[in-house]
Design an enzyme around this catalytic site. Structure first.
Site, PDB file in Angstrom:
ATOM      1  N   ASP A 261       5.025 -23.978  -6.091  1.00 51.85           N
ATOM      2  CA  ASP A 261       4.274 -24.666  -4.954  1.00 51.85           C
ATOM      3  C   ASP A 261       5.533 -24.541  -3.963  1.00 51.85           C
ATOM      4  OD1 ASP A 261       2.157 -27.422  -4.524  1.00 51.85           O
ATOM      5  OD2 ASP A 261       2.978 -25.932  -3.015  1.00 51.85           O
ATOM      6  N   TRP A 262       5.376 -24.817  -2.541  1.00 48.38           N
ATOM      7  CA  TRP A 262       6.295 -24.845  -1.682  1.00 48.38           C
ATOM      8  C   TRP A 262       7.163 -25.806  -1.754  1.00 48.38           C
ATOM      9  CZ3 TRP A 262       2.895 -21.215  -2.220  1.00 48.38           C
ATOM     10  CH2 TRP A 262       2.845 -20.028  -1.446  1.00 48.38           C
TER      11      TRP A 262
END
Ligand code: GLC
Length: 726
Positions: A261-262
């Protein structure tokens, strides 16, 4: 020149050419393309495959003509183009798209064909926008009705989520678009999402939280998966060796690429050895904060390359990661079967509208006030901010920039003309991410008074409210602060109902909520989020043009305290000192309500229709590993409609505690005309009846008599069959 020499030269050239072609040859076997490409790459080129080169792309190998990977949010449609390296919109003018209904709405259709249509249509928009990976769908489990991102997921039951997500993924990937199934795993709350460590029993982990992901891997061969921000066993899920190498890649034999995930990657050695393949968004907060570091500072960039050069980490680890990324590139960007797709095409709007129509759940309909017979009313007053507010914007990374966004009020006016009057009734301001507009009590009071005044002239009221995509409503990076509706809606509905008992309530939202006014209103429909054709889907159902057939993928409890984890206090949600304990174990949602005889407001699988259905006695047959339940459904009412038949298994008493009922099969009829019947055959693979034995660390099928309950919802059983499992 001798013939043999010429032949030798020609063969050498052919070999060279053949050698030069394999990874570029679309007809070559995938693994040969991967191997050949890898053999041509430098160490640095392999490293560059493993991390972002911009907000939403990871590098290819320009020198070899290997394409980069273009990724984009989200599960409900293609996000507007952002700038190369910031979270700011790039302000393009060709990136308006179709906003499809929320995935909870898709789950509420209980219709696998709708899921196929959804995956096909949404991936055509991703393809047309030049994307290779769509960052969705999500199948985290709805254990709490406060989860800010529940609207992006498919409810509380792992079987339903698994069955609905598989067709979506298959259809999208058949178009050459990789799904990125998220958020793997246990990202079941937004509160403290970056820092919370989830403590959960192995059994609940396997039977509830991992189950839909496992089905997507084994049945849909999902190409990429997104690691979640939270931790499990004290290690971040974006690089958790036991989770990613142990369970996902080894036990489930998954050959795809794990994408962080970012901002979910936190250190190089764990990222190197913990199963991460593509690092995205590092040093940002996954929403707004920018990174002052360049991409070469990513954990899997220079720091990792140094470990490889030094020999600290063997080249085989790098080759394994690079191979998974190359495999993804050849399955998407360099897949000759990847479609061109289309954007905002009418068939996409049709799919959007139909999913919305089939996902709307009719929860109450006293005196059959619905479908609306407008000829009975002189003045229909529409009250509520969700009658006009766009619900495709906001909500976090799943936000969308639409060309078409038909509001309920607009659609009602189109259908009923000047019979329709409107009062906003309340306002919620715009609260995007953490900026929350201050609500002005005077303005709120004025809007309420105006609505109550207008109500006196109306002979029907349609209240349209619920949640919205503001922060602390249905929005990423924050959970709801209350089980109640906000902005004074409860009081407003109650006071409107005192003025006019002909009141229909329509709510939007991804989560259940309290309904203190339920006995005062005549009808209630819940719509999740319906996307670009929101108003059209809603009015087609309210008017009776379409008979509602949706059923709840989550339990609606009367009181917040009825949810199973609440009695265990803050440790069970949202956690204390970065630790959250899933103390309810496998008893999530209806598994708790049914087993412990807690009466819900509306049970799992519940939904009304404008017609009625009769079920004949179910019969079962056992063929090899499958149990087949057969039942005939007849439309005994006056209008055409669809029925969802559900099958819940009750296991024989055994050595471990098991939920009284667990969903193990379902089917939806075609549109049945009044008097028409359809015989449904629901296949239940025997292994679906297994439970996870923590002592054996494996699935176990108890022998004995299973009762298969066939019903219209978990508490409305029409017939049972007993099946012996040997
Ligand atoms: C966000 C979300 C994730 C999204 C990603 C890119 O933080 O958690 O679902 O795909 O970052 O926007």
């Amino acid at each position: 020149m001798k013939r043999t020499t010429i032949l030798a030269v020609l063969m050498a050239m052919a070999a060279m050419t053949a050698q030069a072609q394999t990874y570029l040859d679309p007809n070559a076997p995938l693994e040969e393309r991967v191997k050949d490409a890898l053999s041509r790459m430098t160490t640095h080129e392999k490293i560059q495959l493993l991390h972002a080169q911009s907000k939403f792309t990871s590098a290819g190998v320009p020198r070899l003509g290997i394409r980069q990977l273009n990724m984009d949010d989200g599960p409900h449609g293609v996000r507007e183009e952002l700038e190369w390296n910031t979270w700011s919109p790039a302000k393009w003018t060709n990136d308006y798209i179709v906003a499809f209904p929320s995935l909870t709405c898709l789950a509420a259709t209980w219709n696998r064909d709708m899921s196929t249509a959804y995956g096909n249509a949404v991936s055509e928009e991703f393809a047309f926008r030049g994307k290779d990976i769509m960052l969705g769908p999500g199948v985290n489990i709805q254990r709490t009705p406060l989860n800010g991102r529940a609207f992006e997921y498919m409810g509380e039951d792992p079987y339903l989520a698994g069955e609905i997500v598989v067709p979506y993924i298959k259809a999208a990937q058949a178009n050459g678009i990789a799904c990125c199934l998220k958020h793997f795993v246990l990202n079941d709350q937004e509160t403290n999402r970056f820092g919370v460590n989830v403590n959960v029993s192995d059994r609940a982990m396997r039977e509830i939280y991992l189950r839909p992901f496992q089905k997507a891997v084994e049945k849909a061969h999902v190409y990429t998966i997104m690691g979640s921000y939270n931790m499990w066993k004290g290690v971040h899920c974006c690089h958790n060796d036991e989770l990613l190498n142990g369970i996902l890649k080894k036990e489930w034999n998954w050959d795809g690429a794990l994408i962080s995930d970012w901002g979910g990657t936190t250190n190089t050695m764990e990222a190197a050895l913990g199963g991460l393949d593509i690092e995205m968004g590092t040093y940002t907060d996954g929403k707004t904060k920018e990174s002052e570091f360049g991409y070469e500072n990513y954990y899997l960039a220079n720091p990792f390359e140094k470990l490889i050069e030094e020999g600290t980490v063997p080249m085989s680890v790098l080759d394994e990661k690079a191979s998974r990324v190359l495999r993804t590139i050849f399955r998407t960007a360099m897949n000759p079967k990847k479609v061109i797709g289309s954007q905002c095409s009418e068939n996409h709007y049709d799919v959007c509208r139909e999913i919305g129509e089939e996902g709307i759940v009719l929860l109450k309909n006293d005196k059959n006030i619905l479908p609306l017979d407008a000829s009975k009313y002189k003045k229909i007053l529409v009250v509520g901010e969700n009658a006009t507010r766009s619900l495709t914007q906001g909500g976090g990374s799943s936000e969308l920039k639409t060309l078409r966004d038909i509001s309920p009020l607009e659609a009602l006016q189109t259908m009923y003309g000047d019979k329709i009057d409107h009062a906003q009734g309340y306002y919620s301001g715009r609260a995007i991410y953490d900026r929350v507009d201050r609500i002005d009590p005077e303005k709120q009071a004025f809007l309420k008074a105006e609505a109550l005044e207008k109500a006196k002239e109306a002979d029907l009221i349609i209240f349209i409210g619920g949640l919205n995509k503001n922060t602390r409503q249905d929005c990423e990076n924050g959970d709801r602060e209350s089980y109640n509706l906000s902005y004074g809606q409860n009081e407003l509905i109650s006071e409107l109902a005192k003025i006019q008992k002909n009141i229909v309530v329509v709510t939007f939202g991804g989560n259940p909520y309290a309904m203190p006014w339920l006995n005062q209103v005549a009808a209630l429909t819940h719509c999740w989020y319906l996307g670009s054709e929101s108003g059209t889907s809603l009015v087609n159902v309210l008017s009776g043009k379409v008979c509602p057939s949706g059923k709840l993928p989550v339990t609606f409890a009367t009181r917040y305290e009825d949810y199973p984890y609440v009695k265990f206090g803050k440790e069970a949600y949202p956690g204390v000192d970065n630790q959250v304990y899933y103390k309810e174990g496998i008893f999530v949602g209806y598994r708790h309500f049914v087993t412990n005889n807690v009466k819900p407001l509306f049970p799992f699988g519940f939904g009304l229709s404008y017609t009625t259905f009769a079920y004949n006695k179910p019969i079962s047959t056992v063929a090899n590993h499958n149990i087949i339940i057969q039942t005939t459904v007849t439309n005994t009412g006056k209008v055409a409609g669809k029925e969802i038949v559900q099958v819940y298994a009750t296991a024989p008493k055994g050595s471990v505690e098991r939920p009284t009922k667990e969903l193990k099969g379902f089917a939806k009829t075609k549109l049945l005309q009044p008097g028409e019947s359809e015989t449904l055959r629901i296949t239940i693979p025997k292994e679906e009846l297994s439970y996870y034995d923590e002592t054996k660390h494996g699935w176990t099928l108890t022998e004995g008599t299973y009762t298969l309950n066939v019903g219209a919802n978990v508490n409305d059983i029409k017939g049972k069959v007993n099946v012996e499992v040997k």
